[in-house]
Motif scaffolding. Sequence first.
Motif, PDB file in Angstrom:
ATOM      1  N   ASN A   1       7.640   8.911  13.561  1.00 36.93           N
ATOM      2  CA  ASN A   1       7.493   7.480  14.108  1.00 36.93           C
ATOM      3  C   ASN A   1       6.465   6.892  13.446  1.00 36.93           C
ATOM      4  OD1 ASN A   1       9.235   8.363  16.179  1.00 36.93           O
ATOM      5  ND2 ASN A   1       7.810   8.858  17.681  1.00 36.93           N
ATOM      6  N   LEU A   2       5.372   7.159  13.330  1.00 36.28           N
ATOM      7  CA  LEU A   2       4.254   6.334  12.565  1.00 36.28           C
ATOM      8  C   LEU A   2       4.757   5.820  10.957  1.00 36.28           C
ATOM      9  CD1 LEU A   2       1.646   4.929  12.485  1.00 36.28           C
ATOM     10  CD2 LEU A   2       0.568   7.235  11.882  1.00 36.28           C
ATOM     11  N   ALA A   3       5.361   6.918  10.383  1.00 35.30           N
ATOM     12  CA  ALA A   3       5.804   6.790   9.277  1.00 35.30           C
ATOM     13  C   ALA A   3       6.781   5.825   8.858  1.00 35.30           C
ATOM     14  CB  ALA A   3       6.523   8.052   8.370  1.00 35.30           C
ATOM     15  N   GLN A   4       7.729   5.664  10.092  1.00 37.56           N
ATOM     16  CA  GLN A   4       8.748   4.784  10.050  1.00 37.56           C
ATOM     17  C   GLN A   4       8.312   3.263  10.321  1.00 37.56           C
ATOM     18  OE1 GLN A   4      12.081   8.005  10.949  1.00 37.56           O
ATOM     19  NE2 GLN A   4      11.613   6.745  12.652  1.00 37.56           N
ATOM     20  N   GLY A   5       7.219   3.225  11.457  1.00 36.56           N
ATOM     21  CA  GLY A   5       6.719   1.805  11.455  1.00 36.56           C
ATOM     22  C   GLY A   5       5.971   1.384  10.375  1.00 36.56           C
ATOM     23  N   LEU A   6       5.159   2.012   9.636  1.00 36.42           N
ATOM     24  CA  LEU A   6       4.412   1.797   8.551  1.00 36.42           C
ATOM     25  C   LEU A   6       5.366   1.267   7.414  1.00 36.42           C
ATOM     26  CD1 LEU A   6       1.583   4.288   8.533  1.00 36.42           C
ATOM     27  CD2 LEU A   6       1.058   2.055   8.767  1.00 36.42           C
ATOM     28  N   ALA A   7       6.344   1.772   7.195  1.00 38.69           N
ATOM     29  CA  ALA A   7       7.484   1.669   5.931  1.00 38.69           C
ATOM     30  C   ALA A   7       8.242   0.377   6.310  1.00 38.69           C
ATOM     31  CB  ALA A   7       8.727   2.806   6.150  1.00 38.69           C
TER      32      ALA A   7
ATOM     33  N   MET B   1       0.790  -1.398  -0.086  1.00 38.23           N
ATOM     34  CA  MET B   1       0.011  -0.071   0.064  1.00 38.23           C
ATOM     35  C   MET B   1       0.838   1.409   0.163  1.00 38.23           C
ATOM     36  SD  MET B   1      -3.388   0.690   2.264  1.00 38.23           S
ATOM     37  CE  MET B   1      -2.676  -0.003   3.839  1.00 38.23           C
ATOM     38  N   LYS B   2       0.389   2.203  -0.619  1.00 39.02           N
ATOM     39  CA  LYS B   2       1.089   3.676  -0.864  1.00 39.02           C
ATOM     40  C   LYS B   2       0.721   4.548   0.141  1.00 39.02           C
ATOM     41  CE  LYS B   2       2.627   2.519  -5.702  1.00 39.02           C
ATOM     42  NZ  LYS B   2       2.545   3.158  -6.991  1.00 39.02           N
ATOM     43  N   ILE B   3       1.200   4.911   1.326  1.00 41.66           N
ATOM     44  CA  ILE B   3       0.951   5.858   2.198  1.00 41.66           C
ATOM     45  C   ILE B   3       1.489   7.038   1.964  1.00 41.66           C
ATOM     46  CG2 ILE B   3       0.367   6.043   4.554  1.00 41.66           C
ATOM     47  CD1 ILE B   3       0.108   2.924   4.773  1.00 41.66           C
ATOM     48  N   ARG B   4       1.019   8.213   2.064  1.00 40.87           N
ATOM     49  CA  ARG B   4       1.405   9.395   2.190  1.00 40.87           C
ATOM     50  C   ARG B   4       1.155  10.369   3.284  1.00 40.87           C
ATOM     51  NH1 ARG B   4       3.788   6.545  -0.771  1.00 40.87           N
ATOM     52  NH2 ARG B   4       4.016   6.488  -3.304  1.00 40.87           N
ATOM     53  N   PHE B   5       2.200  11.288   4.119  1.00 40.62           N
ATOM     54  CA  PHE B   5       1.858  11.867   5.004  1.00 40.62           C
ATOM     55  C   PHE B   5       1.749  13.436   4.709  1.00 40.62           C
ATOM     56  CE2 PHE B   5       2.716   8.100   7.276  1.00 40.62           C
ATOM     57  CZ  PHE B   5       1.668   8.154   8.333  1.00 40.62           C
ATOM     58  N   LEU B   6       0.927  14.401   4.919  1.00 43.07           N
ATOM     59  CA  LEU B   6       1.080  15.960   4.187  1.00 43.07           C
ATOM     60  C   LEU B   6       1.339  16.571   5.699  1.00 43.07           C
ATOM     61  CD1 LEU B   6       0.637  17.878   2.109  1.00 43.07           C
ATOM     62  CD2 LEU B   6      -1.654  17.839   2.642  1.00 43.07           C
TER      63      LEU B   6
ATOM     64  N   ASP C   1       4.908   1.357   1.366  1.00 42.03           N
ATOM     65  CA  ASP C   1       5.537   2.287   0.629  1.00 42.03           C
ATOM     66  C   ASP C   1       5.145   3.533   1.158  1.00 42.03           C
ATOM     67  OD1 ASP C   1       6.310   4.289  -1.271  1.00 42.03           O
ATOM     68  OD2 ASP C   1       5.839   3.257  -2.952  1.00 42.03           O
ATOM     69  N   VAL C   2       6.042   4.206   1.955  1.00 39.93           N
ATOM     70  CA  VAL C   2       5.573   5.505   2.756  1.00 39.93           C
ATOM     71  C   VAL C   2       6.575   6.647   2.334  1.00 39.93           C
ATOM     72  CG1 VAL C   2       5.384   6.208   5.203  1.00 39.93           C
ATOM     73  CG2 VAL C   2       4.983   4.001   4.589  1.00 39.93           C
ATOM     74  N   GLU C   3       5.991   7.670   2.157  1.00 37.50           N
ATOM     75  CA  GLU C   3       6.489   9.041   2.011  1.00 37.50           C
ATOM     76  C   GLU C   3       5.711  10.246   2.688  1.00 37.50           C
ATOM     77  OE1 GLU C   3       8.111  11.219  -2.148  1.00 37.50           O
ATOM     78  OE2 GLU C   3       5.841  11.106  -2.151  1.00 37.50           O
ATOM     79  N   ILE C   4       6.724  11.018   3.303  1.00 35.31           N
ATOM     80  CA  ILE C   4       6.336  12.287   3.910  1.00 35.31           C
ATOM     81  C   ILE C   4       6.508  13.488   2.921  1.00 35.31           C
ATOM     82  CG2 ILE C   4       6.887  13.850   5.981  1.00 35.31           C
ATOM     83  CD1 ILE C   4       7.722  11.616   7.509  1.00 35.31           C
TER      84      ILE C   4
ATOM     85  N   GLY D   1      14.059   4.108   4.935  1.00 31.85           N
ATOM     86  CA  GLY D   1      12.914   3.742   4.328  1.00 31.85           C
ATOM     87  C   GLY D   1      11.647   4.450   4.172  1.00 31.85           C
ATOM     88  N   VAL D   2      11.850   5.854   4.653  1.00 28.33           N
ATOM     89  CA  VAL D   2      10.800   6.619   4.424  1.00 28.33           C
ATOM     90  C   VAL D   2      11.432   7.719   3.537  1.00 28.33           C
ATOM     91  CG1 VAL D   2       9.309   8.377   5.485  1.00 28.33           C
ATOM     92  CG2 VAL D   2       9.636   6.277   6.362  1.00 28.33           C
ATOM     93  N   ARG D   3      10.681   8.073   2.344  1.00 25.22           N
ATOM     94  CA  ARG D   3      11.219   9.005   1.623  1.00 25.22           C
ATOM     95  C   ARG D   3      10.540  10.730   1.837  1.00 25.22           C
ATOM     96  NH1 ARG D   3       9.197   5.684  -1.666  1.00 25.22           N
ATOM     97  NH2 ARG D   3       7.365   6.813  -2.368  1.00 25.22           N
ATOM     98  N   LEU D   4      11.137  11.658   1.634  1.00 23.97           N
ATOM     99  CA  LEU D   4      10.611  12.860   2.307  1.00 23.97           C
ATOM    100  C   LEU D   4      10.768  13.895   0.948  1.00 23.97           C
ATOM    101  CD1 LEU D   4       9.924  14.952   4.412  1.00 23.97           C
ATOM    102  CD2 LEU D   4      12.550  15.503   4.545  1.00 23.97           C
TER     103      LEU D   4
END
Length: 421
Positions: free
Chosen positions: A22-28, A1-6, A32-35, A52-55
């Motif tokens: 913290n949450l992004a790193q756990g989900l990654a 799943m592709k999850i993005r944080f704004l 697929d996680v990006e902030i 593992g988390v793109r910015l």
Amino acid sequence: MKIRFLLHNAYGIGGTITTTFNLAQGLAERHDVEIVSVLRHRQRTAYTLDPGVRLRPLVDLRAEQEHPLHLKPARVFPEAEYRYGQYSRLTDQRIEEWLDGTDADVVIATRPGLNVHLALQGPRRLLRIGQEHLTLDHHSPRLRGALRRAYPRLDALTTVTEADARAYRRKMHLPGVSLQCLPNSVPDPTLPVADSSSKTVIAAGRLVPVKRFDLMIEAFARVAAQRPDWRLRIYGKGEEHERLSELIERLGLHDNVLLMGAATPIEAEWVKGSIGLAASNFEPFGMTIVEAMRCGLPVVSTDCPHGPAEIIRDGVDGRLTPVGDADALAAALLDLINDDSLRRRMGQAAVRNAQRFSPTLVVRQAEQLIGSLRAPGTGEGPGALPGPGLYRVVTSRSHALKDGAHVAAGNALRRVRSSGR
């Protein structure tokens, strides 16, 4: 799943940034996680972000501070939101362009103004989740009105405490929006926890009036009068530094109370203490309380709205005292200081009880929330959701007229898109 944080600004310092990382790193670990940081003002983030988390920044203030569109006031970000002055026609445009083009399955916005962007500009193919990191009661009536008009277009809204979730259910009409508590998480300790032998009380946070470090210092003056062998170390920086320094000198506490400045990571400092201390008038959650407990410290805190009472079990892993009462704060500290076995038992209980805020458990809650929003039994993604999207609502004039919130949101979006940007 592709999850993005704004996120407002991933390059700053604050609790929302910490908990988002913290949450992004756990989900990654499984996704697929990006902030996506709306703003950027320096080269590196203040907090370490897992590789593992793109910015991705949208507006780099180092180069675009004078961009013509950045000099014009924002039209989407609500005027009543605290950060309004940092937003502009340029942020309106960049956020909408990113939302239109993202390949995400889920977008999670992390403050009221960004939740409004997500509600008004987020395509229906996305799962749109807003997060509340403050509290509904903290917002002005004007901002609550803006949120009431926009939030029905979200698929879900999360709060960091059950108390705030109850306030939203009681005071806001959000038809079709899943409203749940998703607490902040604190990483598992990497150092051995405190052994309760140190004669040190630890406090941490931004040095701002609402955190009431002045009350903390006044309370510790009473502690030092009985136990001059104990010290209070305060970690953090902020506008109150000079006033707090003067208070320490005026009370003759320069040997007992130390302003230590900021410390990152803070874990290495927590484990040097035996008791954690918090004295806020208002605390939406209480990240520092959880951090201290995870490191083996019982915490003495004011029982302020909303977080401390949902974290601390009074008399078990810490103490709760009335807001603004320096005498009660001092008495609770002295109870722990003068009873080594009680302090040790509470510290051990703190480690056990704070495990409910571990990234593993909070990530599981986030995944369960996302899973509950996907079309049940169809195997289809968020595009199949029959959620409260604008386009579903306005296809039926009679249905739209029944829900003024949806109509208002639609009108706001049409005004934005016809503004000539």
